[in-house]
Design an enzyme around this catalytic site. Structure first.
Site, short mmCIF file in Angstrom:
data_model
loop_
_atom_site.label_atom_id
_atom_site.label_comp_id
_atom_site.label_asym_id
_atom_site.label_seq_id
_atom_site.Cartn_x
_atom_site.Cartn_y
_atom_site.Cartn_z
N GLU A 177 0.79 -1.23 0.00
CA GLU A 177 0.00 0.00 0.00
C GLU A 177 0.83 1.29 0.00
OE1 GLU A 177 -2.84 -0.33 3.20
OE2 GLU A 177 -3.88 -1.97 2.24
N GLU A 364 -5.21 -8.63 0.73
CA GLU A 364 -5.85 -8.31 2.01
C GLU A 364 -7.33 -8.08 1.76
OE1 GLU A 364 -4.32 -5.07 4.45
OE2 GLU A 364 -2.25 -5.68 4.01
C1 FCB Z 1 -4.47 -2.18 5.59
C2 FCB Z 1 -3.08 -2.47 6.11
C3 FCB Z 1 -3.05 -3.54 7.17
C4 FCB Z 1 -4.20 -3.38 8.14
C5 FCB Z 1 -5.50 -3.30 7.39
C6 FCB Z 1 -6.71 -3.21 8.28
O1 FCB Z 1 -4.51 -0.92 5.04
O2 FCB Z 1 -2.25 -2.89 5.06
O3 FCB Z 1 -1.80 -3.49 7.82
O4 FCB Z 1 -3.99 -2.29 8.94
O5 FCB Z 1 -5.49 -2.20 6.54
#
Ligand code: FCB
Length: 456
Positions: A177, A364
């Site tokens: 990110e 994620e």
């Molecule tokens: C993302 C992050 C991860 C976690 C999630 C909830 O943006 O990469 O580390 O904090 O959100």
């Protein structure tokens, strides 16, 4: 026996996905490891930021976190019992590189080497993220990612890690990110290092992307058969209304939030309209940088949580556009994030149409709720279970529509240190009691396990 789709009606079956589909969970070093000053680890920008009063909501830090550094065997055992065939973790730069010009710290490398062996012994494919926000503090003191030299320091770190682990780890994510690294950390100031300067943030962003581009050939050189990509946090966007002003605001926001990353990664350079809008905040770009950033990768990692609604907001920095809270009546998680599984399909469809990466992985996706341990020791997180089931459904539909998604990593394996929110936010499929460090598989984790136990 009740099947996963009886528990969550409409949920897909494992056999709806390819036999070699990857099913994992994700974590990151600072959020779970603890052991902040053990075995030669040096300070990170998150240690410093968390120690600054007022920065983390509950005044906590990752100093102990889930104590994963000492309990990783138990955690990998849980991952195996859940049936995961992949696990995404990150490597803490401050454990590996103790200072500029210093030799790599063998104890740090040894830790990850044991962890990787532990995964392989349990039939879990390691997916290593090389930067998930824990920059060594000594580099921040020299300017951090805003300083071009940090790219070189990153490459030294990547070189040390991939030489040591490259005989066993094939899958590498250069960055997690970059938008968060740049904007949350250096413009909004809500993440480490806590700066609030837009120009700095864009220079940080450029160096992060450049470091990605330069790391890809290095990793390929050190790792036979390497598969390399980057993970971006992305949102499908909606305009607050049909008005021309709101739609234009959404376009401006999109330029910085989506195209600013995907365009240069795919050889199109920074979007001209955004460059024009940001004026002299544009980053300093050297000859050859854009070619380096455009290096071909093997996959794109997508981190998806929620859609964003954007409104015209004159005077709102930096682009006169503002992200609104979810619409009235929308279902939200405890983070206030809108629950929108269809948004995942929308986003995947758009990336596929715009850039057609060869392979996509959801690196994620997950939800935060105020979980409680009941008297019988269970954690009945039905909302998270439903969130998971519905997002798997959306992913199935996207694949049927032709998007080449090859794997899914739930965020997160365990509850952990949720950055500026500290330990107030739980995202795990496994509950952590921070007083005792006891791990308990939540109902969502049991559901994932039942899903994965179905025939392929
Ligand atoms: C993302 C992050 C991860 C976690 C999630 C909830 O943006 O990469 O580390 O904090 O959100």
């Amino acid at each position: 026996m009740t099947t996963p789709d009886q528990i969550e009606p409409g949920a897909p079956a494992r056999s709806d996905f390819a036999r070699d589909f990857l099913w994992g969970c994700a974590t990151s070093s600072y959020q779970i490891e603890g052991a902040a000053s053990e075995d030669g680890r040096v300070e990170s920008i998150w240690d410093r930021f968390a120690a600054t009063p007022g920065k983390v909501r509950d005044g906590s830090s990752g100093a102990v976190a889930c104590d994963h550094y000492h309990r990783w065997e138990e955690d990998m055992g849980i991952a195996r019992d859940m049936g995961l065939n992949a696990y995404r973790f990150s490597i803490a730069w401050p454990r590996i590189m103790p200072g500029v010009g210093a030799a790599p710290n063998q104890q740090g490398l040894d830790f990850y080497s044991r962890l990787v062996d532990g995964m392989l012994e349990r039939g879990i494919q390691p997916w290593a993220t090389l930067y998930h926000w824990d920059l060594p503090q000594y580099l921040q003191e020299r300017g951090g990612w805003a300083e071009r030299d940090t790219v070189q320091r990153y490459l030294e770190f990547v070189d040390a890690v991939t030489r040591r682990l490259g005989d066993r780890v094939q899958h590498w994510i250069t960055h997690n990110e970059p938008w968060c690294t740049a904007i949350l950390g250096n413009f909004e100031g809500i993440h480490a290092p806590g700066l609030t300067d837009f120009r700095t943030a864009l220079q940080v962003c450029h160096h992060v992307l450049l470091s990605h581009g330069k790391a890809v050939p290095l990793i390929r050189n050190n790792v036979p058969g390497a598969r390399v990509g980057i993970s971006l946090s992305l949102h499908p966007l909606r305009a607050a209304s049909d008005s021309a002003a709101d739609r234009a605001a959404m376009e401006r926001h999109d330029g910085l939030r989506y195209r600013w990353f995907l365009d240069p990664l795919h050889g199109r350079g920074y979007p001209a309209s955004t460059l024009e809008q940001i004026g002299d905040a544009a980053p300093v770009v050297h000859e050859g940088d854009m070619e380096a950033i455009a290096v071909a990768t093997d996959f794109m990692g997508v981190n998806y949580y929620f859609p964003e609604t954007v409104a015209d907001a004159p005077g709102h920095e930096p682009l006169d556009a503002r992200v609104l809270p979810p619409p009235a009546g929308a279902e939200t998680t405890a983070m206030g994030w809108e629950v929108a599984p269809e948004g995942l399909g929308e986003l995947l469809g758009r990336i596929h149409a715009d850039y057609a990466p060869q392979e996509l992985y959801i690196t994620e996706n997950g939800s935060c709720y105020d979980d409680e341990v009941l008297a019988d020791g269970t954690v009945n997180d039905v909302q998270r279970r439903r969130y998971l089931a519905r997002h798997l459904g959306a992913m199935k539909d996207a694949i049927a529509a032709g998007v080449p998604v090859k794997g899914y990593f739930a965020w997160s394996l365990v509850d952990n240190f949720e950055w500026a929110e500290g330990y107030l936010r739980r995202f795990g499929l496994v509950h952590i009691d921070y007083k005792t460090q006891q791990r308990r598989l939540k109902e969502s984790g049991k559901w994932y396990r039942a899903f994965l136990r179905q025939p392929t």
